[in-house]
Design an enzyme around this catalytic site. Structure first.
Site, PDB file in Angstrom:
ATOM      1  CG  LEU A 156      -2.346  -0.587   1.414  1.00 25.02           C
ATOM      2  CD1 LEU A 156      -3.051  -0.279   2.554  1.00 25.02           C
ATOM      3  CD2 LEU A 156      -3.164   0.330   0.180  1.00 25.02           C
ATOM      4  CG  ASP A 157       1.091   4.022  -3.274  1.00 23.15           C
ATOM      5  OD1 ASP A 157       2.044   2.840  -3.584  1.00 23.15           O
ATOM      6  OD2 ASP A 157       0.580   4.591  -4.529  1.00 23.15           O
ATOM      7  N   PRO A 158       2.537   4.946   0.791  1.00 24.24           N
ATOM      8  CG  PRO A 158       4.734   5.694   1.012  1.00 24.24           C
ATOM      9  CD  PRO A 158       3.760   4.970   0.135  1.00 24.24           C
ATOM     10  NE  ARG A 214      -0.207   6.435  -7.425  1.00 21.37           N
ATOM     11  CZ  ARG A 214       0.845   6.994  -6.681  1.00 21.37           C
ATOM     12  NH1 ARG A 214       1.659   7.695  -7.380  1.00 21.37           N
ATOM     13  NH2 ARG A 214       0.981   6.584  -5.492  1.00 21.37           N
TER      14      ARG A 214
END
Length: 304
Positions: free
Chosen positions: A47-49, A181
């Site tokens: 999971l992205d920051p 995104r």
């Protein structure tokens, strides 16, 4: 004096962690590992920051089966800022393009519908995909763009939760390998504008839901016994696979790496969940129909 290091322990199970915003998946994993004093730990997909939400963390023997969650469908809640494109596709990047076009909720929903189903998506440069051994985001940070091939993904459903231009909040159910995104940018492109993510939360994966998760803050406030009670058994990672129950002699052969004759009714499938007569999870096996034999694939270590 050197500070006393907590003694690590052989711990097996799955923790459904609610990852906080601003920390990497690996940092969250190591924090959970230290809290549980686990000898071995791994997670089931980055999971992205920027993103928060459901991150299954595997301890001990559960790490053997983590890969089976990587192929699972996912669900996210995403907040979009419309009319602005950024270098990263999210709020951490610099704004590079602006559109003054204004549109209504109906136009936005029509774009979401157009992006539902099987679509082709080009992974973003700011992603953990590897090129020559290095993640793409390392190239992106140096201003280097690498050509990426479009991949087929499936967007099962997009539900519009809120729309107050220039902000929109959507729920997305999608297949593995989907970049939200990029999906957000493509939705905006369909209308003739730009967008970037301002918030992202993973709400589901492989039958697990955000309501089942625990934050590190909550876990820290518990006793070790209470924390341990929240761990799920290792076989929750493979519940979607078919099951077979085996006698002790068959299990013993499989543990020794031998093939075992099987005369029961079983469709050719790999892998299969195997259990012993005490309903204990043995591990994953394969059925060879022509030989009517079972073969071990990935078994639990009973000495742990």
């Amino acid at each position: 004096m050197t500070p006393h290091k907590p003694q690590k322990r052989a711990l097996n199970g799955v923790l459904l962690l609610d990852k906080a915003i601003g920390v990497s998946s690996n940092t969250a994993l190591q924090q959970a590992r230290r809290l549980y004093r686990a000898e071995k730990a791994g997670h089931t997909g980055v999971l992205d920051p920027l993103a928060s939400g459901l991150l299954p963390v595997c301890f001990g023997e559960a790490t053997k089966f983590a890969q089976y969650l990587l192929d699972a469908d996912k669900a996210y809640t995403a907040t979009l800022k419309l009319g602005e494109a950024t270098t990263t596709g999210d709020a951490e990047g610099e704004i590079i393009e602006i559109s003054n076009q204004i549109f209504d909720e109906n136009a936005f929903q029509a774009a979401c519908l157009a992006l539902t189903g099987k679509i082709r998506q080009v992974p973003p440069m700011f992603s953990a995909l590897k090129h020559e051994g290095k993640p793409l985001y390392e190239y992106a940070r140096k201003g280097i763009s690498i050509e990426r091939k479009a991949r087929e993904i499936c967007i099962y459903q997009i539900d519009l939760l809120e729309f107050a231009f220039p902000q929109a909040v959507i729920d997305v159910r999608c297949s593995k390998g989907t970049y939200i995104r990029t999906l957000s940018e493509d939705i905006a492109k369909h209308i003739g504008t730009f967008a970037h993510l301002t918030a992202l939360r993973r709400t589901a994966t492989a039958g697990f839901h955000i309501a089942q998760t625990h934050t590190l803050e909550k876990l820290t406030a518990l006793s070790e016994m209470e924390r341990d009670a929240l761990l799920l058994p290792c076989d929750v990672l493979v519940q979607h696979l078919p099951r077979v129950d085996l006698d002790d002699e068959t299990v013993q052969k499989l543990r020794f790496g031998q093939r075992a004759t099987f005369s029961g009714s079983l469709n050719a499938h790999s892998p299969i969940r195997a259990y012993d007569l005490r309903q204990q999870f043995v591990g994953l096996i394969e059925y060879l129909p022509q030989q009517q034999q079972l073969k071990s694939l990935r078994l639990m270590n009973t000495s742990v």
